[in-house]
Design a protein around this motif. Structure first.
Motif, PDB file in Angstrom:
ATOM      1  N   VAL A   4       0.865  -1.180   0.000  1.00 36.46           N
ATOM      2  CA  VAL A   4       0.000   0.000   0.000  1.00 36.46           C
ATOM      3  C   VAL A   4       0.904   1.233   0.000  1.00 36.46           C
ATOM      4  O   VAL A   4       1.740   1.395   0.886  1.00 36.46           O
ATOM      5  CB  VAL A   4      -0.931   0.013   1.235  1.00 36.46           C
ATOM      6  N   THR A   5       0.754   2.051  -1.030  1.00 39.67           N
ATOM      7  CA  THR A   5       1.548   3.276  -1.148  1.00 39.67           C
ATOM      8  C   THR A   5       0.594   4.455  -1.127  1.00 39.67           C
ATOM      9  O   THR A   5      -0.338   4.499  -1.920  1.00 39.67           O
ATOM     10  CB  THR A   5       2.335   3.291  -2.477  1.00 39.67           C
ATOM     11  N   ALA A   6       0.837   5.381  -0.226  1.00 37.66           N
ATOM     12  CA  ALA A   6      -0.009   6.566  -0.153  1.00 37.66           C
ATOM     13  C   ALA A   6       0.851   7.803  -0.323  1.00 37.66           C
ATOM     14  O   ALA A   6       1.965   7.870   0.206  1.00 37.66           O
ATOM     15  CB  ALA A   6      -0.731   6.619   1.192  1.00 37.66           C
ATOM     16  N   ILE A   7       0.344   8.763  -1.091  1.00 36.22           N
ATOM     17  CA  ILE A   7       0.998  10.063  -1.217  1.00 36.22           C
ATOM     18  C   ILE A   7       0.111  11.048  -0.470  1.00 36.22           C
ATOM     19  O   ILE A   7      -1.072  11.188  -0.801  1.00 36.22           O
ATOM     20  CB  ILE A   7       1.116  10.506  -2.694  1.00 36.22           C
ATOM     21  N   VAL A   8       0.669  11.666   0.552  1.00 37.62           N
ATOM     22  CA  VAL A   8      -0.151  12.543   1.402  1.00 37.62           C
ATOM     23  C   VAL A   8       0.532  13.893   1.607  1.00 37.62           C
ATOM     24  O   VAL A   8       1.719  14.061   1.314  1.00 37.62           O
ATOM     25  CB  VAL A   8      -0.454  11.876   2.770  1.00 37.62           C
ATOM     26  N   HIS A  36       2.923  15.723  -8.688  1.00 42.52           N
ATOM     27  CA  HIS A  36       1.910  16.510  -9.399  1.00 42.52           C
ATOM     28  C   HIS A  36       0.682  15.647  -9.583  1.00 42.52           C
ATOM     29  O   HIS A  36       0.800  14.461  -9.905  1.00 42.52           O
ATOM     30  CB  HIS A  36       2.462  16.964 -10.759  1.00 42.52           C
ATOM     31  N   GLY A  37      -0.470  16.201  -9.374  1.00 43.46           N
ATOM     32  CA  GLY A  37      -1.702  15.423  -9.379  1.00 43.46           C
ATOM     33  C   GLY A  37      -2.265  15.142 -10.755  1.00 43.46           C
ATOM     34  O   GLY A  37      -3.169  14.337 -10.902  1.00 43.46           O
ATOM     35  N   GLY A  38      -1.748  15.807 -11.784  1.00 46.66           N
ATOM     36  CA  GLY A  38      -2.209  15.523 -13.134  1.00 46.66           C
ATOM     37  C   GLY A  38      -3.065  16.615 -13.736  1.00 46.66           C
ATOM     38  O   GLY A  38      -3.248  16.661 -14.945  1.00 46.66           O
ATOM     39  N   GLU A  39      -3.565  17.516 -12.887  1.00 44.72           N
ATOM     40  CA  GLU A  39      -4.398  18.582 -13.431  1.00 44.72           C
ATOM     41  C   GLU A  39      -3.543  19.554 -14.243  1.00 44.72           C
ATOM     42  O   GLU A  39      -2.365  19.746 -13.963  1.00 44.72           O
ATOM     43  CB  GLU A  39      -5.185  19.319 -12.338  1.00 44.72           C
ATOM     44  N   GLN A  40      -4.142  20.142 -15.258  1.00 43.64           N
ATOM     45  CA  GLN A  40      -3.422  21.112 -16.079  1.00 43.64           C
ATOM     46  C   GLN A  40      -3.696  22.509 -15.561  1.00 43.64           C
ATOM     47  O   GLN A  40      -4.844  22.917 -15.460  1.00 43.64           O
ATOM     48  CB  GLN A  40      -3.863  21.016 -17.535  1.00 43.64           C
ATOM     49  N   GLU A  41      -2.626  23.184 -15.223  1.00 50.00           N
ATOM     50  CA  GLU A  41      -2.779  24.576 -14.811  1.00 50.00           C
ATOM     51  C   GLU A  41      -2.375  25.431 -16.005  1.00 50.00           C
ATOM     52  O   GLU A  41      -1.217  25.453 -16.386  1.00 50.00           O
ATOM     53  CB  GLU A  41      -1.893  24.877 -13.610  1.00 50.00           C
ATOM     54  N   ILE A  42      -3.356  26.055 -16.596  1.00 47.89           N
ATOM     55  CA  ILE A  42      -3.066  26.812 -17.823  1.00 47.89           C
ATOM     56  C   ILE A  42      -2.905  28.291 -17.476  1.00 47.89           C
ATOM     57  O   ILE A  42      -3.742  28.890 -16.820  1.00 47.89           O
ATOM     58  CB  ILE A  42      -4.169  26.593 -18.873  1.00 47.89           C
ATOM     59  N   VAL A  43      -1.770  28.822 -17.875  1.00 44.69           N
ATOM     60  CA  VAL A  43      -1.461  30.224 -17.589  1.00 44.69           C
ATOM     61  C   VAL A  43      -1.537  30.997 -18.902  1.00 44.69           C
ATOM     62  O   VAL A  43      -0.989  30.562 -19.913  1.00 44.69           O
ATOM     63  CB  VAL A  43      -0.029  30.329 -17.009  1.00 44.69           C
ATOM     64  N   ARG A  82      -7.345  13.149   4.824  1.00 40.60           N
ATOM     65  CA  ARG A  82      -8.338  13.937   4.090  1.00 40.60           C
ATOM     66  C   ARG A  82      -8.600  15.303   4.727  1.00 40.60           C
ATOM     67  O   ARG A  82      -8.883  15.406   5.913  1.00 40.60           O
ATOM     68  CB  ARG A  82      -9.664  13.172   4.005  1.00 40.60           C
ATOM     69  N   THR A  83      -8.474  16.344   3.880  1.00 38.90           N
ATOM     70  CA  THR A  83      -8.903  17.680   4.308  1.00 38.90           C
ATOM     71  C   THR A  83     -10.157  18.092   3.533  1.00 38.90           C
ATOM     72  O   THR A  83     -10.872  19.008   3.928  1.00 38.90           O
ATOM     73  CB  THR A  83      -7.825  18.751   4.033  1.00 38.90           C
ATOM     74  N   GLY A  84     -10.371  17.451   2.376  1.00 43.23           N
ATOM     75  CA  GLY A  84     -11.490  17.803   1.502  1.00 43.23           C
ATOM     76  C   GLY A  84     -11.095  18.768   0.397  1.00 43.23           C
ATOM     77  O   GLY A  84     -11.872  19.029  -0.510  1.00 43.23           O
ATOM     78  N   GLU A  85      -9.873  19.290   0.487  1.00 38.98           N
ATOM     79  CA  GLU A  85      -9.381  20.209  -0.551  1.00 38.98           C
ATOM     80  C   GLU A  85      -8.623  19.407  -1.613  1.00 38.98           C
ATOM     81  O   GLU A  85      -8.109  18.322  -1.319  1.00 38.98           O
ATOM     82  CB  GLU A  85      -8.420  21.234   0.059  1.00 38.98           C
ATOM     83  N   VAL A  86      -8.515  19.953  -2.829  1.00 43.90           N
ATOM     84  CA  VAL A  86      -7.744  19.261  -3.860  1.00 43.90           C
ATOM     85  C   VAL A  86      -6.301  19.112  -3.382  1.00 43.90           C
ATOM     86  O   VAL A  86      -5.786  19.954  -2.655  1.00 43.90           O
ATOM     87  CB  VAL A  86      -7.775  19.983  -5.236  1.00 43.90           C
TER      88      VAL A  86
END
Ligand SMILES: Nc1ncnc2c1ncn2[C@@H]1O[C@H](COP(=O)(O)OP(=O)(O)OP(=O)(O)O)[C@@H](O)[C@H]1O
Ligand SMILES: [Mg+2]
Length: 123
Positions: A4-8, A36-43, A82-86
């Motif tokens: 079990v591997t967790a990234i926290v 990095h979580g994979g989301e694209q941050e577009i500037v 868990r905090t509930g935030e991304v």
């Protein structure tokens, strides 16, 4: 057996450790990682759009557990992390083929079972 591997989040590591210990899981490895979580941050730029990939400090918690402990481990990690935030992190469960305790040569589930105090010898 499973790995079990967790990234926290680094600031949740203490809560994760406490929740795991309460669930009876105390053999684990912690590493500082960058992820990095994979989301694209577009500037928006004056010359066009640029995709930003920003890496954040995270902690990787790894534990080898027998099958009976997998659900308890996952629940404990979620509860502690868990905090509930991304950006709360992820948990990966992988099959684990072999485990060997180097000192005794014990294998697999026997090697994962914590050594009881009576069996402990001074380091
Ligand atoms: N698919 C993946 N493979 C490997 N590591 C990952 C993956 N997704 C996330 N991680 C690791 O987990 C960390 C936290 O990811 P994060 O919580 O942002 O995931 P997410 O899927 O984007 O969820 P959320 O929407 O809650 O942000 C990342 O910084 C990275 O280290
Ligand atoms: Mg994310």
């Amino acid at each position: 057996m499973k790995l079990v591997t967790a990234i926290v989040r680094p600031e949740r590591v203490q809560q994760v450790k406490e929740a795991l210990f309460r669930a009876g899981i105390s053999g684990l490895t912690l590493s500082r990682v960058s992820g990095h979580g994979g989301e694209q941050e577009i500037v928006e730029h004056y010359r066009g759009r640029r995709v930003m990939v920003e890496f954040r400090d995270k902690v990787e918690v790894r534990m080898a557990v027998s099958d009976a402990f997998v659900d308890a481990a996952v629940q404990a990690i979620v509860q502690g992390a868990r905090t509930g935030e991304v950006g709360d992190g992820k948990i990966f469960v992988q099959p684990l083929e072999r485990v060997i305790r180097i000192r005794t040569g014990e294998q697999d589930t026997a090697a994962l079972t914590p050594v009881t105090e009576t069996k402990l010898t001074p380091a």
